[in-house]
Design a protein around this motif. Structure first.
Motif, mmCIF file in Angstrom:
data_model
loop_
_atom_site.group_PDB
_atom_site.id
_atom_site.type_symbol
_atom_site.label_atom_id
_atom_site.label_comp_id
_atom_site.label_asym_id
_atom_site.label_seq_id
_atom_site.Cartn_x
_atom_site.Cartn_y
_atom_site.Cartn_z
ATOM 1 N N ARG A 35 0.837 -1.187 0.000
ATOM 2 C CA ARG A 35 0.000 0.000 0.000
ATOM 3 C C ARG A 35 0.879 1.246 0.000
ATOM 4 N N SER A 36 0.454 2.277 -0.735
ATOM 5 C CA SER A 36 1.269 3.480 -0.886
ATOM 6 C C SER A 36 0.390 4.728 -0.895
ATOM 7 N N SER A 37 0.923 5.828 -0.339
ATOM 8 C CA SER A 37 0.217 7.113 -0.360
ATOM 9 C C SER A 37 0.514 7.903 -1.627
ATOM 10 N N SER A 38 1.240 7.324 -2.591
ATOM 11 C CA SER A 38 1.511 8.014 -3.857
ATOM 12 C C SER A 38 0.209 8.187 -4.648
ATOM 13 N N SER A 39 0.006 9.390 -5.177
ATOM 14 C CA SER A 39 -1.139 9.613 -6.060
ATOM 15 C C SER A 39 -0.790 9.146 -7.468
ATOM 16 N N VAL A 40 -1.794 8.686 -8.202
ATOM 17 C CA VAL A 40 -1.581 8.164 -9.557
ATOM 18 C C VAL A 40 -2.671 8.707 -10.470
ATOM 19 N N ARG A 41 -2.256 9.299 -11.580
ATOM 20 C CA ARG A 41 -3.184 9.807 -12.593
ATOM 21 C C ARG A 41 -2.840 9.128 -13.913
ATOM 22 N N VAL A 42 -3.858 8.586 -14.584
ATOM 23 C CA VAL A 42 -3.666 7.853 -15.835
ATOM 24 C C VAL A 42 -4.400 8.574 -16.954
ATOM 25 N N GLU A 43 -3.699 8.846 -18.050
ATOM 26 C CA GLU A 43 -4.293 9.514 -19.204
ATOM 27 C C GLU A 43 -3.918 8.768 -20.478
ATOM 28 N N LEU A 44 -4.763 8.910 -21.487
ATOM 29 C CA LEU A 44 -4.481 8.344 -22.800
ATOM 30 C C LEU A 44 -5.169 9.209 -23.852
ATOM 31 N N ASP A 45 -4.408 9.629 -24.826
ATOM 32 C CA ASP A 45 -4.929 10.511 -25.887
ATOM 33 C C ASP A 45 -5.609 11.749 -25.302
ATOM 34 N N GLY A 46 -5.049 12.258 -24.192
ATOM 35 C CA GLY A 46 -5.588 13.456 -23.571
ATOM 36 C C GLY A 46 -6.796 13.242 -22.693
ATOM 37 N N VAL A 47 -7.225 11.983 -22.525
ATOM 38 C CA VAL A 47 -8.401 11.668 -21.706
ATOM 39 C C VAL A 47 -7.947 11.089 -20.371
ATOM 40 N N VAL A 48 -8.493 11.600 -19.269
ATOM 41 C CA VAL A 48 -8.171 11.076 -17.947
ATOM 42 C C VAL A 48 -8.981 9.802 -17.704
ATOM 43 N N LEU A 49 -8.278 8.705 -17.480
ATOM 44 C CA LEU A 49 -8.938 7.421 -17.249
ATOM 45 C C LEU A 49 -9.009 7.062 -15.767
ATOM 46 N N ALA A 50 -8.099 7.609 -14.982
ATOM 47 C CA ALA A 50 -8.101 7.337 -13.543
ATOM 48 C C ALA A 50 -7.342 8.451 -12.835
ATOM 49 N N ASP A 51 -7.769 8.748 -11.613
ATOM 50 C CA ASP A 51 -7.105 9.777 -10.805
ATOM 51 C C ASP A 51 -7.282 9.359 -9.351
ATOM 52 N N ALA A 52 -6.245 8.775 -8.779
ATOM 53 C CA ALA A 52 -6.356 8.170 -7.459
ATOM 54 C C ALA A 52 -5.411 8.842 -6.464
ATOM 55 N N PRO A 53 -5.869 9.109 -5.240
ATOM 56 C CA PRO A 53 -5.019 9.737 -4.228
ATOM 57 C C PRO A 53 -4.050 8.775 -3.556
ATOM 58 N N HIS A 54 -4.224 7.488 -3.801
ATOM 59 C CA HIS A 54 -3.343 6.465 -3.220
ATOM 60 C C HIS A 54 -3.406 5.232 -4.114
ATOM 61 N N CYS A 55 -2.610 4.241 -3.811
ATOM 62 C CA CYS A 55 -2.542 3.066 -4.682
ATOM 63 C C CYS A 55 -1.929 1.903 -3.923
ATOM 64 N N VAL A 56 -1.854 0.789 -4.598
ATOM 65 C CA VAL A 56 -1.018 -0.327 -4.171
ATOM 66 C C VAL A 56 0.037 -0.513 -5.245
ATOM 67 N N LYS A 57 1.293 -0.453 -4.844
ATOM 68 C CA LYS A 57 2.385 -0.660 -5.800
ATOM 69 C C LYS A 57 2.781 -2.129 -5.797
ATOM 70 N N LEU A 58 2.818 -2.690 -6.990
ATOM 71 C CA LEU A 58 3.225 -4.083 -7.119
ATOM 72 C C LEU A 58 4.622 -4.120 -7.724
ATOM 73 N N PHE A 59 5.555 -4.676 -6.939
ATOM 74 C CA PHE A 59 6.946 -4.776 -7.351
ATOM 75 C C PHE A 59 7.238 -6.225 -7.730
ATOM 76 N N GLU A 60 7.628 -6.455 -8.977
ATOM 77 C CA GLU A 60 7.913 -7.802 -9.466
ATOM 78 C C GLU A 60 9.273 -7.800 -10.157
ATOM 79 N N THR A 61 10.115 -8.724 -9.764
ATOM 80 C CA THR A 61 11.468 -8.774 -10.296
ATOM 81 C C THR A 61 11.460 -8.775 -11.820
ATOM 82 N N GLY A 62 12.209 -7.844 -12.392
ATOM 83 C CA GLY A 62 12.358 -7.793 -13.838
ATOM 84 C C GLY A 62 11.280 -7.034 -14.574
#
Length: 265
Positions: A140-167
């Motif tokens: 779990r992380s307090s990092s905010s994450v905003r996702v856009e594509l072709d100028g359209v906002v698809l997600a805007d979250a104040p926190h997230c879960v970061k998944l760390f996978e080797t490689g």
């Protein structure tokens, strides 16, 4: 902020590396045992993950030489078909030949989808064996994450879960309440990952000019090791624009395969 999109551990296992498997490994076709062994070997034909190689003495079926030699990562191997009762699987396995690591002699590497089911101990494994040198952590992380594509906002979250996978690049799993599903089209795609489980959903995005297929996914019932991502949504950072704590991350190089073969994370 440091660019965390490219800060991930690389893969360190060389092609041709062989190690013993400390687990009981079983393979089945139609409910019948093809092999049941505690002497399997890990063999790396490419860096991301290993395959199992099974001692011939522990194989219940009959292997017949197809008369064809393939060059696999660790060396040459003769392709064989498998007969188990009245079931025949053409080109189901390879027996290692001269030029392959000595430890592999007398063992067979099966094509994963030539069998109906694989088990490590009493737990079924999908897609490929889990690498003993890889970690997958969902934090779990307090990092905010905003996702856009072709100028359209698809997600805007104040926190997230970061998944760390080797490689693999870090993946950002977002609560569904912060994803704009009015912009997304549900897909019937289903993939499997030996580390995370079976996806429950995929979504695509239809832009004004281009259609972007399967850019996001979710695991409603992930494996216990990554239970923190249950029901959350992640986007391919290779295909969308991701801002973490306000900083736009460069898109990582495209990963080969699908989430079933490690690219989704």
């Amino acid at each position: 902020m440091a660019d965390e999109s490219v800060k991930h551990p690389g893969l360190i296992v060389p092609v041709g590396h062989v190690e013993p498997v400390p687990r009981r490994v079983r393979g089945f076709i139609g409910g019948r045992v093809v092999f049941d062994t505690r002497r399997a070997l890990y063999v790396w034909e490419w860096p991301p993950y290993p395959q199992f190689s099974i001692p011939v003495e522990d194989i219940a079926g009959e292997l017949t030489d197809d008369g064809h030699v393939d060059r696999l990562g660790p060396g040459p191997a003769r392709r064989h078909s498998l007969r188990l009762g009245d079931e025949v699987r053409e080109g189901a396995a390879w027996l290692w030949g001269d030029g392959a690591p000595e430890a592999l002699r007398g063992t067979a590497r099966f094509r994963w989808n030539a069998l109906h089911a694989w088990f490590e101990e009493d737990e079924q494994v999908f897609v490929h064996p889990r690498s003993p040198y890889s970690r997958v952590d969902a934090l779990r992380s307090s990092s905010s994450v905003r996702v856009e594509l072709d100028g359209v906002v698809l997600a805007d979250a104040p926190h997230c879960v970061k998944l760390f996978e080797t490689g693999l690049p870090t993946r950002y799993y977002l609560d569904r309440t912060h994803v704009d599903f009015t912009r997304l089209r549900h897909s019937d795609t289903v993939t499997r990952c030996p580390y995370k489980g079976t996806t429950s959903d995929y979504w695509s995005f239809d832009g004004e000019v281009l259609t972007h297929e399967d850019i996001a996914w979710a695991y409603d019932f992930p494996t216990p090791a990554v239970a923190n991502i249950a029901g959350m949504v992640a986007f391919y950072s290779e295909r969308v624009d991701v801002r973490v704590d306000g900083t736009l991350l460069p898109r990582p190089a495209q990963q080969s395969g699908t989430s079933g073969s490690r690219s989704s994370g």
